[in-house]
Design a protein around this motif. Structure first.
Motif, short mmCIF file in Angstrom:
data_model
loop_
_atom_site.label_atom_id
_atom_site.label_comp_id
_atom_site.label_asym_id
_atom_site.label_seq_id
_atom_site.Cartn_x
_atom_site.Cartn_y
_atom_site.Cartn_z
N LEU A 16 42.19 -7.50 -34.20
CA LEU A 16 41.90 -7.16 -32.81
C LEU A 16 40.65 -7.88 -32.30
CD1 LEU A 16 42.69 -3.33 -32.54
CD2 LEU A 16 44.17 -5.28 -32.07
N THR A 17 39.65 -8.03 -33.17
CA THR A 17 38.45 -8.78 -32.76
C THR A 17 38.81 -10.22 -32.42
OG1 THR A 17 37.09 -7.39 -34.20
CG2 THR A 17 36.09 -9.40 -33.37
N LEU A 18 39.69 -10.80 -33.22
CA LEU A 18 40.10 -12.18 -32.96
C LEU A 18 40.85 -12.28 -31.64
CD1 LEU A 18 40.30 -15.11 -33.84
CD2 LEU A 18 42.29 -14.50 -35.22
N VAL A 19 41.73 -11.32 -31.34
CA VAL A 19 42.42 -11.32 -30.05
C VAL A 19 41.41 -11.32 -28.91
CG1 VAL A 19 43.98 -10.04 -28.53
CG2 VAL A 19 44.50 -10.20 -30.96
N LEU A 64 25.40 -8.68 -31.60
CA LEU A 64 25.31 -9.66 -30.52
C LEU A 64 26.68 -10.28 -30.24
CD1 LEU A 64 23.55 -11.17 -28.52
CD2 LEU A 64 22.96 -12.80 -30.34
N ALA A 65 27.45 -10.55 -31.30
CA ALA A 65 28.78 -11.11 -31.11
C ALA A 65 29.68 -10.16 -30.34
CB ALA A 65 29.40 -11.45 -32.47
N LEU A 66 29.65 -8.87 -30.69
CA LEU A 66 30.49 -7.90 -29.99
C LEU A 66 30.03 -7.73 -28.54
CD1 LEU A 66 30.90 -5.29 -32.87
CD2 LEU A 66 32.66 -6.82 -31.96
N ARG A 67 28.73 -7.84 -28.31
CA ARG A 67 28.25 -7.81 -26.92
C ARG A 67 28.74 -9.04 -26.17
NH1 ARG A 67 24.74 -3.67 -26.82
NH2 ARG A 67 23.73 -3.17 -28.81
N ARG A 68 28.71 -10.19 -26.83
CA ARG A 68 29.19 -11.41 -26.19
C ARG A 68 30.67 -11.27 -25.82
NH1 ARG A 68 27.22 -16.63 -26.90
NH2 ARG A 68 25.23 -15.58 -27.23
N LEU A 308 33.48 -11.14 -39.31
CA LEU A 308 33.21 -11.39 -37.89
C LEU A 308 32.65 -12.79 -37.67
CD1 LEU A 308 33.24 -10.37 -35.03
CD2 LEU A 308 31.07 -9.21 -35.44
N ARG A 309 31.81 -13.25 -38.59
CA ARG A 309 31.33 -14.62 -38.47
C ARG A 309 32.49 -15.61 -38.55
NH1 ARG A 309 27.20 -12.48 -41.95
NH2 ARG A 309 27.87 -13.66 -43.77
N SER A 310 33.44 -15.33 -39.44
CA SER A 310 34.62 -16.19 -39.54
C SER A 310 35.46 -16.15 -38.27
CB SER A 310 35.49 -15.76 -40.74
OG SER A 310 34.77 -15.83 -41.94
N VAL A 311 35.60 -14.96 -37.70
CA VAL A 311 36.36 -14.82 -36.46
C VAL A 311 35.72 -15.64 -35.34
CG1 VAL A 311 36.89 -13.18 -34.60
CG2 VAL A 311 37.42 -12.60 -36.96
N MET A 312 34.40 -15.58 -35.20
CA MET A 312 33.73 -16.29 -34.12
C MET A 312 33.82 -17.80 -34.31
SD MET A 312 32.96 -13.84 -32.13
CE MET A 312 31.78 -14.42 -30.92
N ARG A 313 33.71 -18.25 -35.55
CA ARG A 313 33.90 -19.68 -35.81
C ARG A 313 35.33 -20.10 -35.43
NH1 ARG A 313 30.68 -18.54 -40.72
NH2 ARG A 313 28.85 -19.90 -40.74
N GLY A 397 23.54 -14.13 -39.20
CA GLY A 397 24.61 -14.99 -39.68
C GLY A 397 24.58 -16.36 -39.05
N ALA A 398 25.75 -16.96 -38.95
CA ALA A 398 25.87 -18.29 -38.36
C ALA A 398 25.58 -18.22 -36.86
CB ALA A 398 27.29 -18.80 -38.59
#
Length: 413
Positions: A16-19, A64-68, A308-313, A397-398
């Motif tokens: 779901l995060t990736l979607v 921060l990623a989830l906020r983004r 999550l770092r993998s998902v954002m990449r 993370g990254a």
């Protein structure tokens, strides 16, 4: 039938995060299908097995990623901030403490229940266009092809996609079907998960307590603390035979009076501790993410943060390709992506293993070394801060991909 651009197998936390992260491409017309055997989620009751009773410690990067991704407001509503951290070694002088008062975000991270995080993610993806949801359906067979891959479902349907992303968990049946192996390290222990009520409120304080039988973590979690108690397999039968009163007495003796006495434990759930790392993350028109790619010892709380770092990449690459009309399943960019993910996995897993070996050992020279090490870190704030954050999975993370869901595609890099 026209192929989907992407098929995601697994509609749990990672899927779901990736979607959500792929929304720029979906807004631009990309086509995505999500297949998961769990029933269709509702706003009140997400059904994926990953939306369980466990709590997840989100690193500052993950927050921060989830906020983004536009999920900051509900995250703050359900999550508890980590404002103070103690790392200690039972029976030894090693000790490290740090306060988030001077931290830019005012907190080192947040703790949230997986069920609440699943609900936030589901509510955040329902209205995204271009998604074909196939809940209550299992992929029986996956056949990679030259120009696309075929997915044969247990309801008789067949789908094709330019790229298939496996997010179907640590015991992914499809990786086994495809012959993708895993390197496995069994830690001969179980993680016992529960909520704990203490005499004093946690006030945002988190603890990592290393003992001769394994680490004990206590994280702020609403009105309670979230307990992760490592129990060696050799002691498991004796642990299971304890009464609730005896367990509380043992936990208080091992953990100490850091929040006053621990007065109550919620239902206990145990999970076997293994490190499982996929030997391959990429094949032709195939990518493996989440626990299907790597599961780690919870001593450093890195599981979802690593995923999550993998998902954002991944989203950074796929958004750019799909918006520019490129093939999302092209093997060369996927191999470059996999290399960066595997490098992150290796560093993270290596740190977790070092903690398990060093702080779980009864050997005198290792005990002395870790005592000296923790005391040295306490005298050097910058080193100490990095260790304490890393030991709880809260290290940065990254770099975040420089795109925002509210920006035009010109903001994509």
């Amino acid at each position: 039938m026209k192929p989907f651009d992407i098929a995601i197998v697994g509609g749990g936390l990672v899927g779901l995060t990736l979607v959500r992260a792929l929304q720029p491409a979906l807004d631009a017309g990309a086509r995505l299908v999500v297949v998961d055997p769990a029933p269709t989620p509702t706003d009140q009751a997400p059904h994926s097995p990953s939306f369980d009773d466990r709590a997840t410690a989100l690193a500052a990067y993950s927050c921060l990623a989830l906020r983004r991704l536009g999920l900051g407001e509900p995250l703050d509503r359900y999550a508890s901030a980590i404002r103070w951290i103690e790392v200690s070694d039972k029976g030894h002088a090693g000790y490290q403490v740090m306060d988030a008062a001077d931290h830019p975000e005012g907190a080192f991270g947040q703790v949230i229940g997986n069920a609440a995080l699943g609900q936030i993610l589901w509510q955040g993806v329902q209205s995204i266009p271009g998604v074909d949801w196939r809940f209550g359906t299992r992929v029986q067979n996956l056949v990679p092809g030259q120009s696309d891959s075929s997915l044969h479902l247990d309801n008789g349907d067949s789908l094709t996609a330019r790229l298939v992303i496996l997010c179907d968990g640590g015991r992914s049946p499809l990786t086994g079907q495809l012959g993708i192996g895993h390197e496995v390290r069994d830690y001969q222990a179980r993680a016992v998960i529960a909520t704990a009520r203490t005499e004093q409120p946690h006030a945002g304080r988190a603890f990592e307590r290393f003992t001769d039988t394994g680490p004990i973590a206590m994280l702020p979690f609403g009105d309670y603390s979230a307990l992760v108690w490592t129990v060696p397999s050799r002691l498991e039968k004796r642990f299971q035979a304890l009464t609730e009163r005896e367990r509380l007495a043992l936990l208080n003796q091992r953990f100490g009076q850091r929040l006053g006495r621990i007065t109550e434990l919620g239902p206990l759930t145990g999970y076997p501790l293994q490190r499982r790392t996929a030997t391959e993350l990429v094949r032709h028109r195939l990518l493996v993410l989440g626990n299907a790619a790597a599961t780690l010892h919870p001593v450093a709380g890195q599981g979802f943060n690593l995923a999550l770092r993998s998902v954002m990449r991944t989203a950074t690459l796929l958004n750019r390709q799909l918006i520019q009309g490129e093939d999302a399943g092209a093997i060369v960019p996927l191999r470059t992506l996999a290399a960066s993910i595997q490098a992150d996995q290796a560093i993270t897993a290596g740190f977790s293993d070092t903690l398990v070996r060093s702080f779980g050992s009864e050997r005198p020279w290792l005990q002395l070394g870790r005592t000296v090490g923790l005391n040295t870190l306490d005298r050097h704030p910058q080193l100490g801060r990095g260790f304490a954050l890393a030991s709880m999975g809260l290290l940065q993370g990254a770099p975040l991909p420089r795109h925002d869901l509210n920006l035009s595609t010109e903001g994509l890099t």
